[in-house]
Structure formats: C-alpha cells, structure tokens
Design an enzyme around this catalytic site. Structure first.
Site, PDB file in Angstrom:
ATOM      1  N   HIS A 176       0.850  -1.195   0.000  1.00 60.62           N
ATOM      2  CA  HIS A 176       0.000   0.000   0.000  1.00 60.62           C
ATOM      3  C   HIS A 176       0.883   1.242   0.000  1.00 60.62           C
ATOM      4  O   HIS A 176       1.988   1.233   0.548  1.00 60.62           O
ATOM      5  CB  HIS A 176      -0.905   0.041   1.237  1.00 60.62           C
ATOM      6  CG  HIS A 176      -1.827  -1.127   1.345  1.00 60.62           C
ATOM      7  ND1 HIS A 176      -2.942  -1.281   0.561  1.00 60.62           N
ATOM      8  CD2 HIS A 176      -1.779  -2.217   2.157  1.00 60.62           C
ATOM      9  CE1 HIS A 176      -3.556  -2.406   0.884  1.00 60.62           C
ATOM     10  NE2 HIS A 176      -2.872  -3.000   1.847  1.00 60.62           N
ATOM     11  N   ARG A 221      17.424  -3.013   9.286  1.00 60.41           N
ATOM     12  CA  ARG A 221      18.648  -2.494   8.678  1.00 60.41           C
ATOM     13  C   ARG A 221      19.646  -3.630   8.509  1.00 60.41           C
ATOM     14  O   ARG A 221      19.473  -4.706   9.085  1.00 60.41           O
ATOM     15  CB  ARG A 221      19.251  -1.372   9.518  1.00 60.41           C
ATOM     16  CG  ARG A 221      19.619  -1.770  10.938  1.00 60.41           C
ATOM     17  CD  ARG A 221      20.116  -0.575  11.729  1.00 60.41           C
ATOM     18  NE  ARG A 221      19.047   0.428  11.864  1.00 60.41           N
ATOM     19  CZ  ARG A 221      19.231   1.618  12.430  1.00 60.41           C
ATOM     20  NH1 ARG A 221      20.427   1.950  12.899  1.00 60.41           N
ATOM     21  NH2 ARG A 221      18.218   2.470  12.520  1.00 60.41           N
ATOM     22  N   ALA A 223      14.192 -15.734  16.977  1.00 63.51           N
ATOM     23  CA  ALA A 223      12.755 -15.828  16.712  1.00 63.51           C
ATOM     24  C   ALA A 223      12.044 -14.538  17.101  1.00 63.51           C
ATOM     25  O   ALA A 223      12.351 -13.922  18.124  1.00 63.51           O
ATOM     26  CB  ALA A 223      12.157 -17.001  17.486  1.00 63.51           C
ATOM     27  N   ARG A 273      25.744 -10.693  19.803  1.00 65.09           N
ATOM     28  CA  ARG A 273      27.136 -11.094  19.973  1.00 65.09           C
ATOM     29  C   ARG A 273      27.634 -11.702  18.670  1.00 65.09           C
ATOM     30  O   ARG A 273      26.860 -12.060  17.796  1.00 65.09           O
ATOM     31  CB  ARG A 273      27.295 -12.116  21.101  1.00 65.09           C
ATOM     32  CG  ARG A 273      26.564 -13.434  20.866  1.00 65.09           C
ATOM     33  CD  ARG A 273      26.796 -14.399  22.019  1.00 65.09           C
ATOM     34  NE  ARG A 273      26.036 -15.600  21.905  1.00 65.09           N
ATOM     35  CZ  ARG A 273      26.436 -16.699  21.212  1.00 65.09           C
ATOM     36  NH1 ARG A 273      27.596 -16.664  20.553  1.00 65.09           N
ATOM     37  NH2 ARG A 273      25.682 -17.767  21.168  1.00 65.09           N
TER      38      ARG A 273
END
Length: 222
Positions: free
Chosen positions: A144, A199, A193, A216
């Site tokens: 949209h 980014r 999960a 890490r």
C-alpha cells in the site's frame, strides 16, 4: 420436530451422555488400524508430491532440481520470476509473490519453512544453505502507498517503496522473524525468533529484537 425449552432441558443430559460414547480402545484392533491409516496417508501424500505437487511447482519456476515439497504446492502470486537451486526443501503452506519485474533467486540446499511469505519488491536473494523457520516474512514491498487517499482508492505502493532483500549464504532466520525492504544480512548470521530486521546485519553474528540488533559474534568453527 419442535422441542420446547423445557423438553430441551430434560433431554440435554442424555445428549451429553450420547456425545461421549466411544468404542473401548482395544489395542489389538486399533493399533493395526492406526498403522494402516497412517501408511495410506503417507503413500497418498508421497504420490501426490511426486505426480502432482512437484511437477506443478516446477512448471512455474526455473531450476529446482531435487526440490522436496511437503504439504502441497507453494502459492506463486503476481508476476514474480522464481529460480530455485538444487536440493531445496519448500513447504506447500508458503507464499511467493512479487511486483512486476521482480525476481526471487534461491541458492542450493535452502529451506523455506511452513507459512513463509516472500514478497519480492525488486529482487530477493537467498544464498546457499539459508534456513527460514516457520512464519518468516520477507517484506520487499508494503502493498500500500503511504498517502491515505491513494490507499483508500486501492492504489498499489509507490515504486520507491519496493527494495531488495539479500540473505547471504548460511543465514538462519528464526520462527516468526521479519526482514524489511532494503536489508542485507551477512553470511552465517542467525536472527532470533520474533525479530524484526529493519537495517543491514554484518556476517557471523547473532541478532535479535525489534528492531533487531547485534547481540554477539558467533564463534567460527575450526
């Protein structure tokens, strides 16, 4: 037959008793029956996979040597062009979709799990050995536009809203994770999960959260 409320109330205990009736679970009878039904289901599923699901799916894509489908045929929606490497495993309960001119390039030995949605804005690349756990979303386009009047009019997203998603080799996305348009995830990185990746992520790290951040570095195997 018309039943009065009073009669329904009187009959209800008998109905509940009848609803709970069942044959005694005689193991010598029902274990062989269970084995027989399970075997028939497996045989029918495998025949469907070999004779229907796989040829139907491969007729819509490029490549796909040795692909293993389970739970049916994945949905391919829109004009996306799909190419599949060797030895991939794809859930039939998954959706591959895209805008005009978009491409999905999948490497070798890739798992596309149950209820995955891969929405290709421009192009999506899954490197060799990538693992997508259940309910992963790769959102290469939003579907949209941002302008409310354009949305109300049913217009699609603007071209600038559609961008590429690249998962380099050996990336593993955990259950329910999402990757947004314009993201590249470096080789060997694991995404926890439920994470939302907005980014780029470097190679060889464990990342998680919303938005996902590096937790890490992962130790390299000697």
């Amino acid at each position: 037959m018309f039943l009065t409320p009073a009669l329904k109330q009187k009959l209800r205990p008998w109905y509940l008793r009848a609803r709970g009736l069942q044959m005694p679970p005689v193991a010598v009878i029902y274990r062989p029956l269970s084995w027989l039904l399970t075997s028939l289901k497996t045989v029918c599923s495998e025949m469907g996979r070999i004779m229907l699901w796989t040829p139907i799916f491969r007729s819509q894509i490029q490549g796909g040597d040795g692909v293993y489908l389970y739970s049916g045929v994945p949905q391919i929606l829109g004009p996306v062009q799909v190419s599949l490497g060797k030895g991939c495993r794809v859930s039939g309960i998954s959706t591959l979709c895209g805008r005009p001119g978009s491409t999905l390039n999948v490497g070798d030995n890739v798992d596309i799990g149950w209820q995955n949605t891969i929405a290709c804005g421009t192009h999506v690349v899954l490197g060799d050995n990538v693992r997508l756990a259940p309910r992963v979303l790769l959102a290469g386009y939003p579907g949209h536009p941002l302008d409310p009047q354009a949305r109300a009019a049913g217009e699609p997203e603007r071209p600038e809203q559609a961008r590429a998603i690249i998962l380099e080799r050996d990336v593993w996305l955990g259950t329910g994770s999402m990757v947004m348009a314009g993201v590249t995830i470096g080789a060997g990185t694991v995404v926890a999960a439920g994470s939302v990746v907005t980014r780029d992520l470097p190679p060889g790290v464990l990342a998680g959260g919303n938005p996902a951040r590096v937790i890490r570095r992962l130790e390299e195997r000697s």
